[in-house]
Design a protein around this motif. Structure first.
Motif, PDB file in Angstrom:
ATOM      1  N   THR A  55       4.387  -6.747   7.962  1.00 59.25           N
ATOM      2  CA  THR A  55       2.735  -6.378   7.983  1.00 59.25           C
ATOM      3  C   THR A  55       3.394  -4.410   7.117  1.00 59.25           C
ATOM      4  O   THR A  55       2.123  -4.299   6.496  1.00 59.25           O
ATOM      5  N   ARG A  56       3.897  -3.735   7.368  1.00 65.50           N
ATOM      6  CA  ARG A  56       4.492  -2.381   7.268  1.00 65.50           C
ATOM      7  C   ARG A  56       4.124  -2.721   5.563  1.00 65.50           C
ATOM      8  O   ARG A  56       3.524  -1.900   4.680  1.00 65.50           O
ATOM      9  N   ASN A  57       5.057  -3.194   4.896  1.00 69.37           N
ATOM     10  CA  ASN A  57       4.969  -3.609   3.701  1.00 69.37           C
ATOM     11  C   ASN A  57       4.309  -4.421   2.953  1.00 69.37           C
ATOM     12  O   ASN A  57       3.934  -3.410   1.851  1.00 69.37           O
ATOM     13  N   TRP A  58       3.460  -4.670   3.057  1.00 68.40           N
ATOM     14  CA  TRP A  58       2.435  -5.554   2.841  1.00 68.40           C
ATOM     15  C   TRP A  58       1.358  -4.698   2.428  1.00 68.40           C
ATOM     16  O   TRP A  58       0.779  -4.091   1.433  1.00 68.40           O
ATOM     17  N   ALA A  59       0.962  -3.405   3.726  1.00 69.44           N
ATOM     18  CA  ALA A  59       0.153  -2.314   3.052  1.00 69.44           C
ATOM     19  C   ALA A  59       0.887  -1.753   2.611  1.00 69.44           C
ATOM     20  O   ALA A  59      -0.171  -0.450   1.870  1.00 69.44           O
ATOM     21  N   PHE A  60       1.225  -0.806   2.464  1.00 71.20           N
ATOM     22  CA  PHE A  60       2.366  -0.193   1.317  1.00 71.20           C
ATOM     23  C   PHE A  60       2.110  -0.341   0.094  1.00 71.20           C
ATOM     24  O   PHE A  60       1.177  -0.231  -0.998  1.00 71.20           O
ATOM     25  N   PHE A  61       2.059  -2.118   0.056  1.00 67.25           N
ATOM     26  CA  PHE A  61       1.708  -2.502  -1.101  1.00 67.25           C
ATOM     27  C   PHE A  61       0.320  -2.516  -1.976  1.00 67.25           C
ATOM     28  O   PHE A  61       0.284  -2.474  -2.715  1.00 67.25           O
ATOM     29  N   PHE A  62      -0.458  -2.746  -0.922  1.00 63.43           N
ATOM     30  CA  PHE A  62      -1.570  -2.876  -1.221  1.00 63.43           C
ATOM     31  C   PHE A  62      -2.501  -1.537  -1.724  1.00 63.43           C
ATOM     32  O   PHE A  62      -3.406  -1.651  -2.019  1.00 63.43           O
ATOM     33  N   VAL A  63      -1.935  -0.732  -1.109  1.00 61.40           N
ATOM     34  CA  VAL A  63      -2.121   0.275  -1.462  1.00 61.40           C
ATOM     35  C   VAL A  63      -1.804   0.911  -2.915  1.00 61.40           C
ATOM     36  O   VAL A  63      -2.229   1.624  -3.593  1.00 61.40           O
ATOM     37  N   ALA A  64      -0.112   1.318  -3.095  1.00 58.64           N
ATOM     38  CA  ALA A  64      -0.023   0.816  -4.172  1.00 58.64           C
ATOM     39  C   ALA A  64      -1.370  -0.041  -5.844  1.00 58.64           C
ATOM     40  O   ALA A  64      -0.499   0.573  -6.719  1.00 58.64           O
ATOM     41  N   MET A  65      -1.381  -1.396  -5.403  1.00 57.27           N
ATOM     42  CA  MET A  65      -1.996  -1.895  -5.697  1.00 57.27           C
ATOM     43  C   MET A  65      -3.385  -1.126  -5.730  1.00 57.27           C
ATOM     44  O   MET A  65      -3.794  -1.770  -7.540  1.00 57.27           O
ATOM     45  N   ALA A  66      -4.062  -0.821  -5.418  1.00 54.29           N
ATOM     46  CA  ALA A  66      -5.026   0.367  -5.316  1.00 54.29           C
ATOM     47  C   ALA A  66      -4.825   0.894  -6.214  1.00 54.29           C
ATOM     48  O   ALA A  66      -5.975   1.624  -7.128  1.00 54.29           O
ATOM     49  N   VAL A  67      -3.929   1.969  -6.589  1.00 56.53           N
ATOM     50  CA  VAL A  67      -3.545   2.994  -6.932  1.00 56.53           C
ATOM     51  C   VAL A  67      -3.537   2.637  -8.813  1.00 56.53           C
ATOM     52  O   VAL A  67      -3.956   2.701  -9.263  1.00 56.53           O
TER      53      VAL A  67
END
Length: 204
Positions: free
Chosen positions: A136-148
């Motif tokens: 869950t943590r990994n995907w949360a950070f990944f999605f933030v990076a994808m948004a940026v």
């Protein structure tokens, strides 16, 4: 037919999952390639997304929470794109989508509620609670990076380049990230017995 047999009959196969998950995006890219009109392509995207929701319900008897969530995003922001004839809304859609998903996952971690486990639990048999938290943590950070990344691309490039980024950048990055998590999942109890049921992660 008993309940077990009925459930098995309605369980989507891997090809059906891919078609439902990626069908609308493929239709979107194809429509733009043929017309070079992002407004028309967005309208096709909306129709294809509604079709995927309907197909999931008719073929499998249910619509996943992810598909509902993605469908609402497409219909709302796609509708604004078509209505106002302004591609800004559909270009912002991945950013909003990624940030909302990251927020939901982050809230689940903060409140100790396994949001991702509730959605994908059957896809990762044997995964420990610690494994779910890390995933869950990994995907949360990944999605933030994808948004940026999406914000950076659509604000500084052409519509055609942005669409190319979504097809050849964002989608492969998502798949590679999913695969990169597999060693961690294995260390935390994922048995790997049903990899075909994992399907695809949510797409922006």
């Amino acid at each position: 037919m008993n309940d077990v047999a009925l459930k098995a009959a309605k369980e989507p196969g891997p090809l059906a999952k891919v078609a439902i998950d990626l069908g609308p995006l493929i239709a979107y890219f194809a429509a733009y390639a043929l017309t070079k009109n992002v407004i028309l392509a967005t309208a096709v995207f909306m129709v294809a997304t509604a079709g995927s929701i309907l197909a999931s319900k008719l073929l499998h008897g249910r619509v996943s929470a992810m598909l509902w969530f993605s469908g609402v995003m497409v219909l709302v922001l796609g509708g604004l794109t078509v209505w106002l004839k302004d591609a800004t809304f559909i270009k912002m859609k991945p950013t909003v989508y990624y940030l909302l998903v990251a927020g939901i996952l982050g809230f689940g971690l903060w409140t100790d509620r396994p949001t991702l486990k509730m959605v994908l639990g059957s896809s990762f048999p044997g995964l420990s609670d610690l494994g779910w938290r890390k995933l869950t943590r990994n995907w949360a950070f990944f999605f933030v990076a994808m948004a940026v990344a999406n914000e950076g691309v659509w604000r500084t490039s052409s519509t055609e380049f942005w669409l190319g980024y979504k097809l050849w950048g964002a989608m492969p990055a998502t798949i590679l990230f999913m695969l990169a998590n597999m060693p961690m999942l294995t260390r935390h109890g994922f048995s790997g017995e049903k990899p075909e049921e994992a399907g695809l992660p949510p797409q922006g």
